[in-house]
Design an enzyme around this catalytic site. Sequence first.
Site, PDB file in Angstrom:
ATOM      1  N   LEU A 140       1.052  -1.115   0.056  1.00  6.01           N
ATOM      2  CA  LEU A 140       0.058  -0.300   0.008  1.00  6.01           C
ATOM      3  C   LEU A 140       0.775   1.075   0.191  1.00  6.01           C
ATOM      4  O   LEU A 140       2.080   0.908   0.215  1.00  6.01           O
ATOM      5  CB  LEU A 140      -0.500   0.258   1.388  1.00  6.01           C
ATOM      6  CG  LEU A 140      -1.723  -1.086   1.351  1.00  6.01           C
ATOM      7  CD1 LEU A 140      -2.865  -1.182   2.521  1.00  6.01           C
ATOM      8  CD2 LEU A 140      -2.583  -1.258  -0.034  1.00  6.01           C
ATOM      9  N   GLY A 147       1.276  -5.485   1.652  1.00  5.75           N
ATOM     10  CA  GLY A 147      -0.499  -5.566   0.671  1.00  5.75           C
ATOM     11  C   GLY A 147       0.608  -5.707  -1.072  1.00  5.75           C
ATOM     12  O   GLY A 147      -0.026  -6.345  -1.673  1.00  5.75           O
ATOM     13  N   ASN A 186       4.171  -7.340   7.161  1.00  2.00           N
ATOM     14  CA  ASN A 186       4.689  -6.332   7.791  1.00  2.00           C
ATOM     15  C   ASN A 186       3.804  -5.803   8.750  1.00  2.00           C
ATOM     16  O   ASN A 186       4.585  -4.228   9.623  1.00  2.00           O
ATOM     17  CB  ASN A 186       5.498  -6.584   8.078  1.00  2.00           C
ATOM     18  CG  ASN A 186       5.710  -6.076   6.146  1.00  2.00           C
ATOM     19  OD1 ASN A 186       4.915  -6.015   5.260  1.00  2.00           O
ATOM     20  ND2 ASN A 186       6.592  -4.886   6.801  1.00  2.00           N
ATOM     21  N   GLU A 187       2.289  -5.294   8.158  1.00  5.38           N
ATOM     22  CA  GLU A 187       2.118  -4.306   8.977  1.00  5.38           C
ATOM     23  C   GLU A 187       1.963  -4.014  10.813  1.00  5.38           C
ATOM     24  O   GLU A 187       2.313  -2.558  10.541  1.00  5.38           O
ATOM     25  CB  GLU A 187       0.527  -4.545   9.076  1.00  5.38           C
ATOM     26  CG  GLU A 187      -0.554  -4.161   7.638  1.00  5.38           C
ATOM     27  CD  GLU A 187       0.133  -5.431   6.435  1.00  5.38           C
ATOM     28  OE1 GLU A 187       0.565  -6.558   7.287  1.00  5.38           O
ATOM     29  OE2 GLU A 187      -0.183  -5.294   5.600  1.00  5.38           O
TER      30      GLU A 187
END
Lengths: 243, 243, 243
Positions: free
Chosen positions: C49, C94, C118-119
């Site tokens: 993202l 993303g 890995n957010e």
Amino acid sequence: MKFKNPPVNSLSLELLTEFVISLEKLENDKTFRGVILSSDCPGVFSAGLDLTEMCGRNPAHYAEYWKAVQELWLRLYLSNLVLIAAISGACPAGGCLISLTCDYRVLADNPKCLIGLNETLLGIIAPFWFRDTLVNTIGHRAAERALQLGLLFPPAEALQVGMVDQVVPEDQVQSTALSVMAQWMAIPDHARQLTKNMMRKPTVDRLLKQRDADIQNFVSFISRDSIQKSLQMYLEKLKQKKG
Amino acid sequence: MKFKNPPVNSLSLELLTEFVISLEKLENDKTFRGVILSSDCPGVFSAGLDLTEMCGRNPAHYAEYWKAVQELWLRLYLSNLVLIAAISGACPAGGCLISLTCDYRVLADNPKCLIGLNETLLGIIAPFWFRDTLVNTIGHRAAERALQLGLLFPPAEALQVGMVDQVVPEDQVQSTALSVMAQWMAIPDHARQLTKNMMRKPTVDRLLKQRDADIQNFVSFISRDSIQKSLQMYLEKLKQKKG
Amino acid sequence: MKFKNPPVNSLSLELLTEFVISLEKLENDKTFRGVILSSDCPGVFSAGLDLTEMCGRNPAHYAEYWKAVQELWLRLYLSNLVLIAAISGACPAGGCLISLTCDYRVLADNPKCLIGLNETLLGIIAPFWFRDTLVNTIGHRAAERALQLGLLFPPAEALQVGMVDQVVPEDQVQSTALSVMAQWMAIPDHARQLTKNMMRKPTVDRLLKQRDADIQNFVSFISRDSIQKSLQMYLEKLKQKKG
């Protein structure tokens, strides 16, 4: 405690009906606590659903046949008996489904012993309760790939993906199944049965909730011209092979 | 950050209550971010539920005890703390359940360190939220087999099936748990906690929706004569072993 | 049949919109049956993202952006096309999600080809449909650990945990993807598509049921001062690295 499928191992309507009745008798006979499912037809565990029941018949017949397939699955998947599959032959489609309802699967280490739900190869689709049974056994991702590609796993791969629990030399399939049965027999029946029910009932309930709709789906799908044509072509091929 | 169970590691009503209170304190104390659960009782992580709380008592006591067991699980499974199990001893039944609520499990490589939900061996049944916790950890098929057979896995098998995350020599269990903790501490708390909650809340909600019914089920099941008899026999055996 | 992402592989609003339109065209063009997703940006499959779309903008923009992210996932996850990810670069967040929507993932055997959601490392949280996609792929336990720790798996570990289906030398990624595509092309489209739909529709329906609520959640979460600050800090760091 050993159960044998009659000589013809494709699951005709007659065979399904007899199978369910035998199973009921065994369930009600308290001297039986477990059953080893194996085949007396060399090279084949079960060829699966009987295509002649699904081809060139009328909708009422399709509905009756599908209800019998459902009934067998419902009986097997929640059976109070310990069910062990001793698989010494090919185990595609409906044959695979039967083995997946068992508590344990022993497969012969023979490259001809392929196992899997290969419905897509015939242009048809495994219904959602075949999917659920497979997902419960090998997980979502492996099931997604196996079902889409109609994979028939050879023994080593079947073991790795979790389609079977053990692969042994062909002449040890029965003896292995027997010693596995002894392990399962050592568990108090009541606790084991309630535990099995707890694991599997939610999956069974999903079919029970929409059993009629599932029959209607099957009948309308199988009645399509395109599906009938591809089944007929497949049956022709089989006949030519035999001839 | 290290948490020790009191000397007697079977989960008595008193121990459960104290455990939950300690846990609440740690949760509310912002200087604590993680807890390593281990045992100071050589050879045993926790013997699991206390059978003397489930045997020869009245229904009200059973209900109170079961509510306390539920409460511990609810607290542990959704804990905002990082929980790591450092297991250097046997880890059956309720002891196994506690370890399964942790974020990571380190097991000593000692054949006596058996781990599993072995309820069926005592003729009793793991409740559905034990099942859910196990299925979330090792998947449906492995859980089905483990629960039915009451399997207690030795270290190598426990690792292979996913019951624990790491097996190390006995003298490295604590140091490994500490270095794993450091890895988990490196993650921003808020994001980690929300993520943990997202993974586990649906499972917790299933119990919350039917918590009273689950207590009633337990009370009526455990009050059965047959169950009381088999628990009493089991307790007698244990006493004879000790004597 | 080969599809390339435009030079900038972070998923800007513009890129998402174009991606969805291209995908729709391919779906409707009956001469296309499958697509290999790869990157023409060396070293990166997709950076995921676009943080600049999520930082310093107004709520309406966040809502529009998130709806576009949802739309891409919805299109990809239920695509009738065979989608194969040929991953020769880093594949975080993303980018990883896109690869997880594919039917098969081939990863280059290069330690720089890290893949994962890995957010949490950025202090943000993967939404529930990222979670569902990951759980469907690698199972509940592995997903729980990977999501909490924000793990980026190197190739060997990615293969072991099931994040990808195959790891091959970097110069064989495309050819492997092509031969895998040939295997999937051999299956009758109609049966394969219905089977894929059966496997994935329940997961998609979960988002569809609460799509607006999910957008609102995202907007209110991302608008928080604390989140904006940590994203800004992260973007500053990235700029300094480049500079």
